[in-house]
Scaffold this active site. Sequence first.
Site, PDB file in Angstrom:
ATOM      1  N   SER A 176       0.835  -1.202   0.000  1.00 59.70           N
ATOM      2  CA  SER A 176       0.000   0.000   0.000  1.00 59.70           C
ATOM      3  C   SER A 176       0.862   1.242   0.000  1.00 59.70           C
ATOM      4  O   SER A 176       2.068   1.182   0.249  1.00 59.70           O
ATOM      5  CB  SER A 176      -0.916   0.015   1.244  1.00 59.70           C
ATOM      6  OG  SER A 176      -1.777  -1.088   1.271  1.00 59.70           O
ATOM      7  N   SER A 216      -3.509  -3.631  -2.936  1.00 59.36           N
ATOM      8  CA  SER A 216      -2.817  -2.427  -2.479  1.00 59.36           C
ATOM      9  C   SER A 216      -3.827  -1.346  -2.117  1.00 59.36           C
ATOM     10  O   SER A 216      -4.740  -1.042  -2.885  1.00 59.36           O
ATOM     11  CB  SER A 216      -1.874  -1.910  -3.563  1.00 59.36           C
ATOM     12  OG  SER A 216      -1.074  -0.852  -3.094  1.00 59.36           O
ATOM     13  N   ASP A 244      -4.082   2.240  -2.049  1.00 57.64           N
ATOM     14  CA  ASP A 244      -3.414   3.436  -2.586  1.00 57.64           C
ATOM     15  C   ASP A 244      -4.358   4.622  -2.396  1.00 57.64           C
ATOM     16  O   ASP A 244      -5.304   4.796  -3.166  1.00 57.64           O
ATOM     17  CB  ASP A 244      -3.070   3.239  -4.056  1.00 57.64           C
ATOM     18  CG  ASP A 244      -2.218   1.994  -4.289  1.00 57.64           C
ATOM     19  OD1 ASP A 244      -1.408   1.671  -3.410  1.00 57.64           O
ATOM     20  OD2 ASP A 244      -2.380   1.357  -5.333  1.00 57.64           O
TER      21      ASP A 244
END
Length: 347
Positions: free
Chosen positions: A237, A275, A277
């Site tokens: 991340s 992830s 983000d």
Amino acid sequence: MKIRDRGIQIGHMPTGKNNCITDVQGVHVGHVTIDQPINDEGDVACTGVTAILPHGGNIFQQKVTAASYVINGFGKTTGLIQVNELGLIESPIMLTNTFSVPAVTHGTLQYLLKKNEEIGVTTGTVNVVVGECNDSHLNSIRHLFVTPEHAIQAIENATGQKADEGAVGAGKGMVCFGYKGGIGTSSRIVDVKGSADSYTVGCLVLTNFGASHEMQKDRYKGSNEQQQSTIPPMDGSIIIILATDIPLSSSQLTRVVKRCGVGLGRTGSHFSHGSGDIVIGFTTAHQINHNESNYMESRQQIREDHPVMNELFAAAAEVTEEAIMNSLSQAKTTKGRNGNIVEAYHF
């Protein structure tokens, strides 16, 4: 050292004095780093907390215009729904590891309640903003080392000086492109054409994403002899904090913070499935009083069609990319749980 100190320049826009998010006047950053063995079974505390304060005053009483944008939503944050609904931030922005979001939220709430005795009594509640990345490769994350007191300490440690970077605070146990990542920061100066005015855009990132082969090493003059990381590819991340002092509305901020994804993509990320983000942005140009008897308020903001918007878009991309590289450039080789070692990247 920062990546520019290694002779690598990203973008064309000038940086602020310290090339740091605290170049945006009023912004403060503080860290608490936890780094110690726990037992003889290989468990290690390799984690921490980072606090970003939009200004040094009472953030609940003097809120700032804000926005957030989810590039990929595999993340565990608090407070972003209200940020996007009202366009305001009223707490420090806190960063930590995945399992420590509740403890950091608790500690930040305790800090705000102590500073504002009216919360929950004569006025409403408070919205605490916390972001996270998973540091379990180096940190024995199940032991829940971070406490509410660590969050309070990170806030109290915050200063407007040049922020520490690399394996510090929330970045202590993070891995970026298979190498040691963590905290990175950068800034840009944006001049307004046809005016003597100039503004600052700053960025701070918590990096914990990407596989070694994905990193665009040639873009950063990486040596062909740089050894590929042997850490197995894993979803990670990144939390991106964007600050500026230019007068923007919340919707304008949303447009600007979306461009942070451009800088992230330039490094080699493709925003992988697992992830988180996430970008959180704010402007210090407006301080909105919590207690206000007048039912009307007025704020200045730039025009959408002014060329400075494109300059802001470019600045958002540049500071994000450089902040990510600074997180790698500043981090040191770190040993964590079960003897796991993550090497620093050698530019």
